[in-house]
Structure formats: structure tokens, C-alpha cells
Motif scaffolding. Structure first.
Motif, PDB file in Angstrom:
ATOM      1  N   PHE A 144      68.614  15.350  18.856  1.00 40.67           N
ATOM      2  CA  PHE A 144      67.767  14.164  18.955  1.00 40.67           C
ATOM      3  C   PHE A 144      66.323  14.412  18.517  1.00 40.67           C
ATOM      4  CE2 PHE A 144      71.148  13.432  22.093  1.00 40.67           C
ATOM      5  CZ  PHE A 144      71.551  12.151  21.766  1.00 40.67           C
ATOM      6  N   GLY A 145      65.985  15.644  18.180  1.00 39.94           N
ATOM      7  CA  GLY A 145      64.609  15.975  17.844  1.00 39.94           C
ATOM      8  C   GLY A 145      63.952  15.073  16.817  1.00 39.94           C
ATOM      9  N   PRO A 146      64.617  14.767  15.694  1.00 37.70           N
ATOM     10  CA  PRO A 146      63.958  13.989  14.645  1.00 37.70           C
ATOM     11  C   PRO A 146      63.805  12.492  14.947  1.00 37.70           C
ATOM     12  CG  PRO A 146      65.749  15.331  13.758  1.00 37.70           C
ATOM     13  CD  PRO A 146      65.901  15.304  15.237  1.00 37.70           C
ATOM     14  N   VAL A 147      64.450  11.975  15.994  1.00 34.62           N
ATOM     15  CA  VAL A 147      64.437  10.519  16.202  1.00 34.62           C
ATOM     16  C   VAL A 147      63.389  10.078  17.215  1.00 34.62           C
ATOM     17  CG1 VAL A 147      66.878  10.391  15.582  1.00 34.62           C
ATOM     18  CG2 VAL A 147      66.222  10.478  18.008  1.00 34.62           C
ATOM     19  N   GLY A 148      62.632  11.018  17.770  1.00 30.01           N
ATOM     20  CA  GLY A 148      61.574  10.642  18.709  1.00 30.01           C
ATOM     21  C   GLY A 148      62.120   9.940  19.928  1.00 30.01           C
ATOM     22  N   GLU A 149      61.577   8.770  20.227  1.00 26.74           N
ATOM     23  CA  GLU A 149      61.985   8.016  21.412  1.00 26.74           C
ATOM     24  C   GLU A 149      62.923   6.857  21.068  1.00 26.74           C
ATOM     25  OE1 GLU A 149      58.479   6.834  23.480  1.00 26.74           O
ATOM     26  OE2 GLU A 149      57.825   8.888  23.884  1.00 26.74           O
ATOM     27  N   ARG A 150      63.439   6.830  19.858  1.00 24.74           N
ATOM     28  CA  ARG A 150      64.320   5.728  19.455  1.00 24.74           C
ATOM     29  C   ARG A 150      65.588   5.717  20.302  1.00 24.74           C
ATOM     30  NH1 ARG A 150      65.193   5.958  13.102  1.00 24.74           N
ATOM     31  NH2 ARG A 150      66.634   4.260  13.670  1.00 24.74           N
ATOM     32  N   ARG A 151      66.093   4.512  20.531  1.00 28.13           N
ATOM     33  CA  ARG A 151      67.323   4.328  21.303  1.00 28.13           C
ATOM     34  C   ARG A 151      68.386   3.656  20.435  1.00 28.13           C
ATOM     35  NH1 ARG A 151      67.111   4.630  27.035  1.00 28.13           N
ATOM     36  NH2 ARG A 151      65.074   5.351  27.783  1.00 28.13           N
ATOM     37  N   TYR A 152      69.626   3.920  20.775  1.00 31.76           N
ATOM     38  CA  TYR A 152      70.751   3.472  19.952  1.00 31.76           C
ATOM     39  C   TYR A 152      71.843   2.858  20.824  1.00 31.76           C
ATOM     40  CZ  TYR A 152      68.433   6.467  16.571  1.00 31.76           C
ATOM     41  OH  TYR A 152      67.497   7.028  15.744  1.00 31.76           O
ATOM     42  N   ALA A 153      72.549   1.905  20.252  1.00 27.33           N
ATOM     43  CA  ALA A 153      73.708   1.345  20.942  1.00 27.33           C
ATOM     44  C   ALA A 153      74.889   2.304  20.888  1.00 27.33           C
ATOM     45  CB  ALA A 153      74.094   0.009  20.309  1.00 27.33           C
ATOM     46  N   LEU A 154      74.873   3.202  19.906  1.00 30.71           N
ATOM     47  CA  LEU A 154      76.012   4.090  19.675  1.00 30.71           C
ATOM     48  C   LEU A 154      75.489   5.453  19.235  1.00 30.71           C
ATOM     49  CD1 LEU A 154      79.113   3.479  19.744  1.00 30.71           C
ATOM     50  CD2 LEU A 154      78.980   3.178  17.263  1.00 30.71           C
ATOM     51  N   VAL A 155      75.905   6.493  19.931  1.00 29.08           N
ATOM     52  CA  VAL A 155      75.628   7.867  19.515  1.00 29.08           C
ATOM     53  C   VAL A 155      76.959   8.578  19.362  1.00 29.08           C
ATOM     54  CG1 VAL A 155      74.578  10.076  20.124  1.00 29.08           C
ATOM     55  CG2 VAL A 155      73.378   7.935  20.661  1.00 29.08           C
ATOM     56  N   VAL A 156      77.197   9.160  18.183  1.00 28.72           N
ATOM     57  CA  VAL A 156      78.453   9.856  17.919  1.00 28.72           C
ATOM     58  C   VAL A 156      78.148  11.265  17.431  1.00 28.72           C
ATOM     59  CG1 VAL A 156      79.662   7.716  17.352  1.00 28.72           C
ATOM     60  CG2 VAL A 156      78.612   9.039  15.526  1.00 28.72           C
ATOM     61  N   SER A 157      79.055  12.173  17.715  1.00 32.00           N
ATOM     62  CA  SER A 157      78.853  13.535  17.230  1.00 32.00           C
ATOM     63  C   SER A 157      80.162  14.307  17.217  1.00 32.00           C
ATOM     64  CB  SER A 157      77.845  14.283  18.103  1.00 32.00           C
ATOM     65  OG  SER A 157      77.595  15.583  17.576  1.00 32.00           O
ATOM     66  N   ASN A 158      80.316  15.118  16.182  1.00 31.53           N
ATOM     67  CA  ASN A 158      81.352  16.145  16.118  1.00 31.53           C
ATOM     68  C   ASN A 158      80.617  17.477  16.044  1.00 31.53           C
ATOM     69  OD1 ASN A 158      83.571  17.775  15.672  1.00 31.53           O
ATOM     70  ND2 ASN A 158      83.814  17.176  13.533  1.00 31.53           N
ATOM     71  N   PRO A 159      80.126  17.966  17.187  1.00 35.40           N
ATOM     72  CA  PRO A 159      79.289  19.163  17.182  1.00 35.40           C
ATOM     73  C   PRO A 159      80.127  20.433  17.124  1.00 35.40           C
ATOM     74  CG  PRO A 159      79.596  18.433  19.424  1.00 35.40           C
ATOM     75  CD  PRO A 159      80.352  17.455  18.546  1.00 35.40           C
ATOM     76  N   PRO A 160      79.496  21.587  16.919  1.00 32.76           N
ATOM     77  CA  PRO A 160      80.248  22.844  17.017  1.00 32.76           C
ATOM     78  C   PRO A 160      80.751  23.050  18.438  1.00 32.76           C
ATOM     79  CG  PRO A 160      77.887  23.255  16.811  1.00 32.76           C
ATOM     80  CD  PRO A 160      78.085  21.792  16.562  1.00 32.76           C
ATOM     81  N   TYR A 161      82.025  23.436  18.573  1.00 35.09           N
ATOM     82  CA  TYR A 161      82.582  23.595  19.923  1.00 35.09           C
ATOM     83  C   TYR A 161      83.564  24.762  20.027  1.00 35.09           C
ATOM     84  CZ  TYR A 161      86.159  20.465  17.822  1.00 35.09           C
ATOM     85  OH  TYR A 161      87.092  19.869  16.994  1.00 35.09           O
ATOM     86  N   VAL A 162      83.418  25.749  19.164  1.00 36.93           N
ATOM     87  CA  VAL A 162      84.258  26.954  19.213  1.00 36.93           C
ATOM     88  C   VAL A 162      83.386  28.126  19.663  1.00 36.93           C
ATOM     89  CG1 VAL A 162      85.770  28.502  17.930  1.00 36.93           C
ATOM     90  CG2 VAL A 162      85.671  26.066  17.326  1.00 36.93           C
ATOM     91  N   ALA A 163      83.835  28.879  20.636  1.00 36.73           N
ATOM     92  CA  ALA A 163      83.079  30.037  21.104  1.00 36.73           C
ATOM     93  C   ALA A 163      82.947  31.070  19.991  1.00 36.73           C
ATOM     94  CB  ALA A 163      83.750  30.664  22.316  1.00 36.73           C
ATOM     95  N   ALA A 164      81.793  31.735  19.939  1.00 35.06           N
ATOM     96  CA  ALA A 164      81.506  32.666  18.846  1.00 35.06           C
ATOM     97  C   ALA A 164      82.505  33.814  18.768  1.00 35.06           C
ATOM     98  CB  ALA A 164      80.092  33.214  19.000  1.00 35.06           C
TER      99      ALA A 164
END
Length: 295
Positions: A191-211
Motif C-alpha cells: 500500500f506504500g505508493p497509494v498514500g491514504e487512498r481507499r478502495y472498494a476492492l483490494v485484490v492480491s496474489n502475493p508470494p506465499y511459498v516459504a523460502a
């Protein structure tokens, strides 16, 4: 009648030879991938395999195809060789800077479309004028999720974030190819680049495999960008970071949707509940695994 020993190989012969080299990696899929590899490498339409199977390959073509086949047999994704992968019936450019879009991620898009439509319907029921839906895609990579949502819902306003400038370059190429110039691409962490903006929808496919997960060394993943696959020793670190920060960026009635590992649904639901989210539900992919959780 057999061809002379030094005769140029034909397309038909080349497909058979290529499939044979790919069988240890791909099994029953080797023939199909061999055909794709051959026609793409040589810049030919797929129909030529039927209309002109005896077409000979020159020395340069054979050498180029041999290099592509060697790389594919070593586990490099076909999409990195061809430079393209279909997702949601749309053609996406890909490179080693981004993950190859996968069919199971289409579930995330499907659920995001439904959640967004539900938010819009709720707004119509309670307000005279409906504000435009703002959606945020975190860790956009090739842009597959954000651009698919933008193509399916042209009235939505999409913002896509990634910390990799190389990945964002690929995403911008895809936006241009798909004629979706209004998607806003931002570089940074979550969320760093969006400041205080708010959204109706936040989606993500983040990294989720242990190193330390051995799957990262397997043929299916070792050629893809590691930092897009793993957040480090804690496989849930990125998911937890998004869950913890999202409330400050969600509009009233907004939804957070996350893709995660097949065995992580319970942990994701637990974190969401602990952080005060409501209407928490996980959805299963075609293989029957819990793959997407929304709240």
C-alpha cells in the motif's frame, strides 16, 4: 522411402523429435507443447503442421529450435520462450521478470468481479448516485489481474502496484496491447505508493511459498522470479502484511480478496477474523483446494 541421411528435417519429424525430448518433463503433454514450441519458434501458423508437414527446416531454424527445446527440457516455462500466456482468454506478454499467469488465479478474478458487482449493487440501493468503483491490485506482476478486471468492467478504476520496475514494464506493455490505457501503475511495496487512498476492492496474489520449500527448486518454479514466489522464511508474511494494512485502505462495504496456498486457507481466515474482518469465506479452485479467501 526414407529420407537421405543428410536431408533437412521436416516439420513432422521435428515435432516427433521435440516431443521425445520433452517427454521426461511433460509426459502426455509433450506432443502438444512440442507443436506449440515448433511453430512459435519458427514463426509459423499452427495450421502448417497439417497443411505442410513435409516442409523442411533450414540449418538456422533447426539450431534455434534446438536451443528452445533444450531450455524447455530444462524446465524453463514455455511462456518465457514464446513470450506470451493466455489468461481469461486474453493474451498476456510475459518475461522472466514476472510470474507466468496460472489458471487457478482466474478464480481470484471471478470472485473479484462478483464482489465488485455486489458493492456497486449495494451502492445503487442506498444512494441516488453511485460512485465509480476503485480497485487496487497489489503485486500486479504482468498485470494479468488488474487488466482482466479493467477489460471485464470498463467503468471500474484500476490501480496496480508492484515493487519491481521490470515487472511494471511488462504490465504496461500488456496495457498497451490490450488497449487499456487508463489502468494506473505504481511502483512500491504493497500500500506504500497509494498514500491514504481507499478502495472498494483490494485484490492480491502475493508470494506465499516459504523460502526453504523444496518446491522452489522444482522444474515448475525455479526459473520464475523468486521474490514473486516467496516472502522469506514465513510463507504467510506477505498475506499477513496485506491483511493488517488493508482496513485503512478499504471503503465502507469494501472487500479484500487474496490468493494463497492450497493449505493456507485456515490460517488466512484466522488472521482476518483476528483483525476484525466480517463475511470471511474461502473458495476452492478446480482442483478442490482452498485458493482464494475474501472478507
Amino acid at each position: 522411402m526414407t529420407a537421405p541421411p543428410n536431408a533437412a528435417p521436416t516439420l513432422a519429424e521435428t515435432v516427433v523429435r521435440t516431443a521425445r525430448r520433452l517427454t521426461p518433463l511433460l509426459g502426455d503433454e509433450a506432443r502438444r507443447e512440442a507443436e506449440t514450441l515448433v511453430v512459435t519458434c519458427l514463426g509459423l501458423p499452427r495450421s502448417v503442421l497439417i497443411t505442410d508437414p513435409e516442409r523442411p527446416l533450414d540449418t538456422a531454424q533447426s539450431a534455434r529450435l534446438d536451443e528452445w527445446t533444450r531450455r524447455r527440457a530444462d524446465g524453463e516455462p514455455l511462456a518465457y520462450l514464446t513470450g506470451e500466456r493466455e489468461f481469461w482468454s486474453l493474451p498476456f506478454a510475459v518475461s522472466p521478470a514476472v510470474l507466468v499467469p496460472r489458471p487457478e488465479t482466474e478464480l481470484l478474478v471471478e470472485r473479484a468481479l462478483q464482489a465488485g458487482d455486489a458493492w456497486c449493487a449495494a451502492q445503487r440501493a442506498s444512494e441516488a448516485s453511485v460512485p465509480a468503483l476503485d480497485a487496487l491490485d497489489l503485486g500486479t506482476g504482468s498485470g494479468a489481474i488488474a487488466l482482466t478486471l479493467a477489460a471485464a468492467r470498463p467503468a471500474w478504476r484500476l490501480t496496480a502496484v508492484d515493487r519491481s520496475p521490470e515487472a511494471l514494464a511488462v504490465a504496461r506493455v500488456n496495457a498497451a496491447r490490450l488497449e487499456l490505457p487508463d489502468v494506473d501503475f505504481l511502483e512500491g511495496d504493497w500500500f506504500g505508493p497509494v498514500g491514504e487512498r481507499r478502495y472498494a476492492l483490494v485484490v492480491s496474489n502475493p508470494p506465499y511459498v516459504a523460502a526453504d520449500d523444496p518446491v522452489l527448486r522444482g522444474d515448475s518454479l525455479r526459473h520464475e522470479p523468486r521474490r514473486a514466489l516467496t516472502p522469506g522464511p514465513d510463507a504467510l508474511a506477505a498475506l499477513h502484511a496485506i491483511i493488517d494494512a488493508a482496513p485503512a485502505h478499504l471503503r465502507p462495504g469494501g472487500a479484500l480478496l487474496l490468493e494463497h496456498g492450497a493449505t493456507q486457507g485456515e490460517a488466512v481466515r484466522g488472521r482476518l477474523a483476528a483483525r476484525g474482518y466480517a463475511d470471511i469465506v474461502s473458495h476452492r479452485d478446480p482442483a478442490g483446494h482452498e485458493r482464494v479467501t475474501e472478507a
